[in-house]
Motif scaffolding. Sequence first.
Motif, PDB file in Angstrom:
ATOM      1  N   ALA A 254       0.828  -1.209   0.000  1.00 46.63           N
ATOM      2  CA  ALA A 254       0.000   0.000   0.000  1.00 46.63           C
ATOM      3  C   ALA A 254       0.862   1.258   0.000  1.00 46.63           C
ATOM      4  N   VAL A 255       1.920   1.247   0.815  1.00 43.57           N
ATOM      5  CA  VAL A 255       2.836   2.397   0.864  1.00 43.57           C
ATOM      6  C   VAL A 255       3.500   2.607  -0.495  1.00 43.57           C
ATOM      7  N   ALA A 256       3.958   1.520  -1.113  1.00 41.83           N
ATOM      8  CA  ALA A 256       4.638   1.629  -2.404  1.00 41.83           C
ATOM      9  C   ALA A 256       3.709   2.196  -3.469  1.00 41.83           C
ATOM     10  N   LEU A 257       2.490   1.699  -3.539  1.00 41.81           N
ATOM     11  CA  LEU A 257       1.540   2.196  -4.537  1.00 41.81           C
ATOM     12  C   LEU A 257       1.180   3.651  -4.281  1.00 41.81           C
ATOM     13  N   ALA A 258       1.061   4.022  -3.014  1.00 43.47           N
ATOM     14  CA  ALA A 258       0.737   5.414  -2.683  1.00 43.47           C
ATOM     15  C   ALA A 258       1.856   6.357  -3.115  1.00 43.47           C
ATOM     16  N   VAL A 259       3.098   5.933  -2.884  1.00 45.05           N
ATOM     17  CA  VAL A 259       4.238   6.779  -3.263  1.00 45.05           C
ATOM     18  C   VAL A 259       4.336   6.911  -4.772  1.00 45.05           C
ATOM     19  N   VAL A 260       4.202   5.787  -5.479  1.00 45.43           N
ATOM     20  CA  VAL A 260       4.384   5.794  -6.931  1.00 45.43           C
ATOM     21  C   VAL A 260       3.261   6.548  -7.633  1.00 45.43           C
ATOM     22  N   THR A 261       2.025   6.328  -7.206  1.00 38.42           N
ATOM     23  CA  THR A 261       0.892   6.953  -7.900  1.00 38.42           C
ATOM     24  C   THR A 261       0.540   8.334  -7.366  1.00 38.42           C
ATOM     25  N   GLY A 262       0.778   8.549  -6.069  1.00 31.63           N
ATOM     26  CA  GLY A 262       0.333   9.804  -5.476  1.00 31.63           C
ATOM     27  C   GLY A 262       1.392  10.876  -5.359  1.00 31.63           C
ATOM     28  N   VAL A 263       2.664  10.480  -5.301  1.00 30.30           N
ATOM     29  CA  VAL A 263       3.732  11.458  -5.083  1.00 30.30           C
ATOM     30  C   VAL A 263       4.560  11.688  -6.340  1.00 30.30           C
ATOM     31  N   TYR A 264       4.962  10.604  -6.991  1.00 31.85           N
ATOM     32  CA  TYR A 264       5.836  10.729  -8.160  1.00 31.85           C
ATOM     33  C   TYR A 264       5.123  10.210  -9.404  1.00 31.85           C
ATOM     34  N   ALA A 265       5.268  10.958 -10.477  1.00 31.41           N
ATOM     35  CA  ALA A 265       4.654  10.546 -11.735  1.00 31.41           C
ATOM     36  C   ALA A 265       5.491   9.446 -12.378  1.00 31.41           C
ATOM     37  N   GLY A 266       4.815   8.505 -13.011  1.00 32.61           N
ATOM     38  CA  GLY A 266       5.531   7.437 -13.699  1.00 32.61           C
ATOM     39  C   GLY A 266       5.648   6.202 -12.841  1.00 32.61           C
ATOM     40  N   ARG A 267       5.347   5.060 -13.423  1.00 37.12           N
ATOM     41  CA  ARG A 267       5.404   3.793 -12.702  1.00 37.12           C
ATOM     42  C   ARG A 267       6.596   2.992 -13.198  1.00 37.12           C
ATOM     43  N   HIS A 268       7.625   2.905 -12.389  1.00 37.74           N
ATOM     44  CA  HIS A 268       8.816   2.130 -12.708  1.00 37.74           C
ATOM     45  C   HIS A 268       8.773   0.834 -11.920  1.00 37.74           C
ATOM     46  N   PHE A 269       8.931  -0.292 -12.627  1.00 40.84           N
ATOM     47  CA  PHE A 269       8.778  -1.592 -11.983  1.00 40.84           C
ATOM     48  C   PHE A 269       9.752  -1.767 -10.826  1.00 40.84           C
ATOM     49  N   LEU A 270      11.045  -1.487 -11.076  1.00 40.62           N
ATOM     50  CA  LEU A 270      12.037  -1.669 -10.017  1.00 40.62           C
ATOM     51  C   LEU A 270      11.803  -0.712  -8.852  1.00 40.62           C
ATOM     52  N   ALA A 271      11.270   0.474  -9.151  1.00 44.17           N
ATOM     53  CA  ALA A 271      10.960   1.417  -8.073  1.00 44.17           C
ATOM     54  C   ALA A 271       9.874   0.844  -7.170  1.00 44.17           C
TER      55      ALA A 271
END
Length: 654
Positions: free
Chosen positions: A434-451
Amino acid sequence: MLPELGQFALILAMLLAFLQAVFGIAGPALKRDRWIAATVPAVAGQFVMMATAVGCLVASFVNFDFSVRYVAENSNSALPLFYRVTALWGAHEGSMLLWTLILACWTVAVAFCTTRLPKQFSARVLGVLGFISFGFLLFTLITSNPFLRLEPPAPDGIDLNPLLQDPGLASHPPVLYTGYVGLAVAFAFACAAMLEGRTDPVWARWTRPWAIGAWAFLTCGITLGSWWSYYTLGWGGYWAWDPVENASFMPWLVGTALIHSLAVTEKRGLFKSWTLLLALVGFSLSLIGTFLVRSGVLVSVHSFAADPSRGNAILVFLCIAIGCALALYAWRAPALKSSGGFELTSRESFLLFNNILLVIAAATVFAGTIAPLIAGAVGVGALSVGAPYFRPTFLLPMLPLLALLSIGIHANWKRGRLSASRRALLVTLGLACAVALAVVTGVYAGRHFLAVVGLVLGAWIILSSAVDPIDRVRRKLTLSRGVLGMTLAHVGLGIAVIALSVVEPYTVERDIALANGQSANVGGYDFRLIGTRDVDGPNYSATRAEVIVSRNGRTITTLYPEKREYWVRQQEGTKAGIKNEYGTDLFVALGDDLGAGRWSMRAQIRPMITFLWLGPVLMALGGFCALTDRRYRLGRSTAEALEPLAAGAKERAA
């Protein structure tokens, strides 16, 4: 006469180190009590002589004694006092002197903190340390003497390398060497154990605090070096997989495996052979790193020397030290069998798997570091090995290691019983996702798999590490400093993993050219050049730019990057302008004058990079915290140390 006094003290230190080695190793073997008793005075005398030698060289720097070649080559009358002192370790000869002083400090600490250990064992440890000190002091006097005179004296000095005229790098070598050299203590304990035929859990308990201390200092030293590289060199990076960076990173990886393997040997009496081997390999990699840094066989901005004769001398000593240690290991290893067992899902299994993965990671770094050396030796030609090799090969063992760590924290000793921790495992994993998805979608644009993978693993480590301390507090149980230190170190690792997962894919970098009044947009921030002006430092002149950074019309900060020219060496240097804005670094480095009032610049937006250094700092603090645990109190006798092992012995018998 201070240089002559310093050289005389250095010779006496070498002779005392030789006596320390002879008394410490031969005394127990021949059962000569007087020789054993003479080991500690030899240690104290060697330390006093080393401190005298270092003091004489520092005094020569402070007093502008340009009749000393090393002072003339690394100082100048315009150099500030602080850098005249830190110039001691500014080049090869002085840094070797610092190396041997730190080794003498570790040896004194061992001598006076192991008075409750069996005298024969303690003497053997000091004897091995004396052998290492003797080798390095002999090398220093023959090939790297810092007290050589110039005839006639130089009218002024050449100046200290401008890259070293920085507070961060002034503190980096002593801290790094403290960790680097500190691995010699674990090496000495391992050799002493093999000489004595004693590799029981008590030996692991004696060795573990020294290994943790060295590892914590090494962590701090590597972090300081990365931070210095980021803000001083002007490129805005923090790790370049440089051969010298790798030379300190490899012992750190093996040292990490060692402190975890020692935990198993201390707790369960297992992994004896493996733990000994890790102790030997850890310091052996420190010696190999010394060879790479000081032989000139590999090119690096961090290298100290390019003299093949010095490299050959280090190589000879390296072969003798490592060869003797491995011969001891080959002699004793067949007898090192563990009687206890453990299940596949036990904590021992997870620690073993992670140990293997850490060694594989160190091996991949080692292979990439020496590949250019091998290519040159066999006539293949110039070979450059950089990030395109290191990043994927290092990630391969690291990703499963982080996952296994997150699971292994929940496992019990001997019998895993992970089913009892299934709820904690699933809850922490779910929260991490949940934390990872929130950071990737809500804070930083772009979905990087390794991120996403890195964020999940980093958050999972942090959440899993918090389960046991929270449970202890809830049940009103004692939270030992050992548990607190372990938790802090694992949380620091999780923070570093999260920071890496964000910094790498979401950094925005752009090289721009601006005239006065012009601006450029980088990552949503406007960088506007107001103007430049000339400023003078104590031994340099500089062009300082004024750059206003704004976002959506709101001024955030003003940065003042500098491009310096040091008068004596006629060498350029850079000081970046950096401002941290809610965890994100706004970075500007001033480049070349393009004419017509235009300047080239490098602008970067680096999110969460501050946490990249905060994580390792917490890891080191965790190590230091664990050192204060009551199990490692220096005044405890052997009998007292044996008492807590009774339960473990009964468990192994069962």
